[in-house]
Write an enzyme that holds these catalytic residues in place. Structure first.
Site, PDB file in Angstrom:
ATOM      1  N   ALA A  76       0.814  -1.217   0.000  1.00 23.53           N
ATOM      2  CA  ALA A  76       0.000   0.000   0.000  1.00 23.53           C
ATOM      3  C   ALA A  76       0.848   1.267   0.000  1.00 23.53           C
ATOM      4  O   ALA A  76       0.427   2.298  -0.523  1.00 23.53           O
ATOM      5  CB  ALA A  76      -0.959   0.001   1.188  1.00 23.53           C
ATOM      6  N   THR A  77       2.042   1.207   0.554  1.00 22.43           N
ATOM      7  CA  THR A  77       2.914   2.393   0.516  1.00 22.43           C
ATOM      8  C   THR A  77       3.210   2.759  -0.934  1.00 22.43           C
ATOM      9  O   THR A  77       3.056   3.913  -1.345  1.00 22.43           O
ATOM     10  CB  THR A  77       4.239   2.131   1.262  1.00 22.43           C
ATOM     11  OG1 THR A  77       3.940   1.817   2.625  1.00 22.43           O
ATOM     12  CG2 THR A  77       5.160   3.337   1.205  1.00 22.43           C
ATOM     13  N   ASN A 156      -5.988   3.437  10.198  1.00 21.63           N
ATOM     14  CA  ASN A 156      -5.135   2.386  10.757  1.00 21.63           C
ATOM     15  C   ASN A 156      -4.962   2.487  12.266  1.00 21.63           C
ATOM     16  O   ASN A 156      -4.607   1.510  12.904  1.00 21.63           O
ATOM     17  CB  ASN A 156      -3.768   2.380  10.065  1.00 21.63           C
ATOM     18  CG  ASN A 156      -3.147   3.747  10.005  1.00 21.63           C
ATOM     19  OD1 ASN A 156      -3.704   4.669   9.420  1.00 21.63           O
ATOM     20  ND2 ASN A 156      -1.994   3.898  10.626  1.00 21.63           N
ATOM     21  N   GLN A 184      -6.626  -0.967   5.258  1.00 18.60           N
ATOM     22  CA  GLN A 184      -7.246  -1.468   6.490  1.00 18.60           C
ATOM     23  C   GLN A 184      -8.711  -1.833   6.283  1.00 18.60           C
ATOM     24  O   GLN A 184      -9.383  -2.268   7.226  1.00 18.60           O
ATOM     25  CB  GLN A 184      -7.155  -0.399   7.591  1.00 18.60           C
ATOM     26  CG  GLN A 184      -5.745  -0.066   8.016  1.00 18.60           C
ATOM     27  CD  GLN A 184      -5.093  -1.163   8.848  1.00 18.60           C
ATOM     28  OE1 GLN A 184      -5.733  -2.135   9.253  1.00 18.60           O
ATOM     29  NE2 GLN A 184      -3.807  -1.013   9.099  1.00 18.60           N
ATOM     30  N   SER A 204      -3.193  -3.768   0.451  1.00 16.22           N
ATOM     31  CA  SER A 204      -1.982  -4.415   0.948  1.00 16.22           C
ATOM     32  C   SER A 204      -2.318  -5.824   1.413  1.00 16.22           C
ATOM     33  O   SER A 204      -3.241  -6.014   2.203  1.00 16.22           O
ATOM     34  CB  SER A 204      -1.409  -3.605   2.121  1.00 16.22           C
ATOM     35  OG  SER A 204      -0.313  -4.284   2.683  1.00 16.22           O
ATOM     36  N   THR A 244       9.487  -7.452 -12.506  1.00 13.50           N
ATOM     37  CA  THR A 244       8.969  -8.813 -12.488  1.00 13.50           C
ATOM     38  C   THR A 244       7.990  -8.993 -11.335  1.00 13.50           C
ATOM     39  O   THR A 244       8.317  -8.664 -10.190  1.00 13.50           O
ATOM     40  CB  THR A 244      10.127  -9.822 -12.327  1.00 13.50           C
ATOM     41  OG1 THR A 244      11.068  -9.590 -13.369  1.00 13.50           O
ATOM     42  CG2 THR A 244       9.621 -11.259 -12.382  1.00 13.50           C
ATOM     43  N   CYS A 331       4.601   2.493  11.923  1.00  2.54           N
ATOM     44  CA  CYS A 331       5.628   3.271  11.247  1.00  2.54           C
ATOM     45  C   CYS A 331       6.156   4.380  12.137  1.00  2.54           C
ATOM     46  O   CYS A 331       7.287   4.801  12.007  1.00  2.54           O
ATOM     47  CB  CYS A 331       5.078   3.909   9.977  1.00  2.54           C
ATOM     48  SG  CYS A 331       3.717   2.999   9.301  1.00  2.54           S
TER      49      CYS A 331
HETATM   50  C1  PLP Z   1      -0.153  -0.773   6.465  1.00  3.02           C
HETATM   51  C2  PLP Z   1      -0.715   0.407   5.804  1.00  3.02           C
HETATM   52  C3  PLP Z   1      -0.068   1.013   4.732  1.00  3.02           C
HETATM   53  C4  PLP Z   1       1.263   0.509   4.224  1.00  3.02           C
HETATM   54  O1  PLP Z   1       1.098  -0.718   3.593  1.00  3.02           O
HETATM   55  P1  PLP Z   1       2.377  -1.594   3.184  1.00  3.02           P
HETATM   56  O2  PLP Z   1       1.788  -2.670   2.325  1.00  3.02           O
HETATM   57  O3  PLP Z   1       2.940  -2.109   4.461  1.00  3.02           O
HETATM   58  O4  PLP Z   1       3.302  -0.716   2.448  1.00  3.02           O
HETATM   59  C5  PLP Z   1      -0.658   2.100   4.143  1.00  3.02           C
HETATM   60  N1  PLP Z   1      -1.838   2.567   4.568  1.00  3.02           N
HETATM   61  C6  PLP Z   1      -2.500   2.008   5.592  1.00  3.02           C
HETATM   62  C7  PLP Z   1      -3.807   2.558   6.014  1.00  3.02           C
HETATM   63  C8  PLP Z   1      -1.953   0.922   6.244  1.00  3.02           C
HETATM   64  O5  PLP Z   1      -2.598   0.393   7.279  1.00  3.02           O
END
Ligand code: PLP
Length: 393
Positions: A76-77, A156, A184, A204, A244, A331
């Site tokens: 998700a990042t 989150n 989330q 994610s 890839t 984080c």
């Molecule tokens: C965990 C999270 C992310 C980051 O996701 P990753 O797959 O770990 O990079 C971004 N946004 C929210 C709301 C999250 O909970």
């Protein structure tokens, strides 16, 4: 740390264990079916490609999208970066405005600061005391040159569910793209990109019992969303994300999505019952407890609670051998500053510092709730007694 000494886990919003069924689905793609999904000249490649496309379908089904609208990323990042920076770069010099609440995930906030450097003006929306944004605030802020509105589906830290469908409708009417970080939300609440008028959605796998290191960005085709790719190279993922694809992880993500589609409703009922018992148990045993954020518009597994006068760092330390919890975002938990999300709800520094996030999930066992209630209430009582002694002395 062995299985016997591991504390019980109440931090499902930081990450989730990989479901055994997901693990089993992935395993052959590390060893026998190890082909590069982009190899077109032999059966190894075709086998991996077919598995990737099957996974893409399962993820599309989970959010009611077309499989061609699912772009795999590392998580998700990356998806949030790709959506915000990608749109910012595409419309640079032609549009000049973006909107987001102050309670977004760090990677959204930082990506918006990148857009700001490109010349975009950002409207930072406040949230109400319950953590929710008012769609009328979006209506008031949105402009003809608004390129993007970004509002996370589920928070989150406090688990609150934003009114995404109403926001999506406003954006559609005004011709601004609507991006939502649904990392989330997937698996915890219904997602339908059509009903919600979502143009871009970040997902994610490791927040929904899939592996770490894989995610997706939903990119609407009709009306088509335009964005600049972040990754240039071999032109994979319809040129939107070169590199890839990690076929085993993609397969795991697909399996995790399939499980969510089949089991979300029954799972949610069980998890809500656990969460409610946890809250009730704590309320019965410790006074001066407060819940952060709306209880009504909230995912089933989340409980963000504060214990008046407690230092959350001390509480987590007291619990470290028995219960794994966190003070909010993984984080930022290295920083000792109070949560910016809780501050945005109007909490004082002290009350934000006294809050922890408890999160129940798929593997939580019924007896763990009782253990957690006992451990947490005992730790709070001890810390408060020590605090009182300290202030008397
Ligand atoms: C965990 C999270 C992310 C980051 O996701 P990753 O797959 O770990 O990079 C971004 N946004 C929210 C709301 C999250 O909970």
């Amino acid at each position: 740390m062995s299985a016997e000494t591991r504390p019980l886990y109440l931090d499902y919003q930081a990450t989730t264990p990989v479901d055994q069924r997901v693990m089993e689905a992935m395993t052959p793609f590390f060893t026998e079916a190890f082909g590069n999904p982009h190899s077109t000249s032999h059966a190894y490649g075709w086998e991996a490609r077919d598995a990737v496309e099957d996974a893409r379908q399962q993820i599309a089904k989970m959010i009611n999208a077309d499989p061609r609208e699912v772009v795999f990323t590392s998580g998700a990042t990356e998806s949030n970066n790709m959506a915000i920076k990608g749109v910012a770069r595409f419309f640079e010099g032609r549009k000049g405005h973006m909107i987001a609440p102050v309670t977004e995930h760090k990677c959204v906030l930082e990506s918006l600061k990148y857009a700001q450097k490109l010349g975009y003006e950002i409207t930072w929306l406040p949230v109400a005391a319950d953590g929710l944004i008012d769609p009328d605030d979006i209506k008031a802020a949105i402009r003809d040159d608004t390129a993007l509105v970004s509002v996370m589906h589920v928070n989150n830290e406090i688990g609150t569910i934003q009114p995404v469908a109403e926001i999506g409708a406003i954006c559609r009417e005004k011709g601004a793209y609507f991006h939502t970080d649904a990392a989330q939300a997937a698996g915890k609440t219904a997602i339908d990109v059509q009903d919600m008028n979502v143009d871009l959605m970040s997902l994610s796998a490791h927040k929904m019992y899939g592996p770490m290191g894989i995610g997706a960005l939903y990119v609407r085709r009709k009306p088509r969303v335009r964005l600049e790719p972040l990754m240039d190279g071999g032109g994979q993922e319809r040129t939107m994300r070169s590199g890839t694809l990690p076929a085993p992880l993609v397969v795991g993500f697909g399996k995790a999505a399939g499980i969510v589609t089949d089991e979300r409703d029954t799972e949610t009922t069980r998890i809500r019952d656990f969460r409610d018992r946890l809250l009730k148990g704590l309320q019965q045993r410790v006074p001066d407890l407060y819940v952060n954020g709306s209880m009504e518009h909230r995912i089933a597994g989340n409980l963000s609670v504060g214990f008046k006068g407690i230092d959350s760092e001390a509480l987590m330390d007291a619990l470290k051998e028995r219960v794994a919890i966190s003070s909010g975002s993984a984080c930022t938990s290295a920083a000792v500053e109070p949560s910016y999300v809780l501050r945005a709800l109007g909490l004082s520094d002290e009350d934000a510092h006294a809050s922890v996030r408890l999160c129940v999930g798929r593997m939580t066992a019924p007896d763990e709730i009782e253990v957690a209630i006992e451990a947490i209430s005992e730790a709070v009582r001890t810390l408060r007694a020590d605090g009182t002694r300290a202030s008397v002395a």
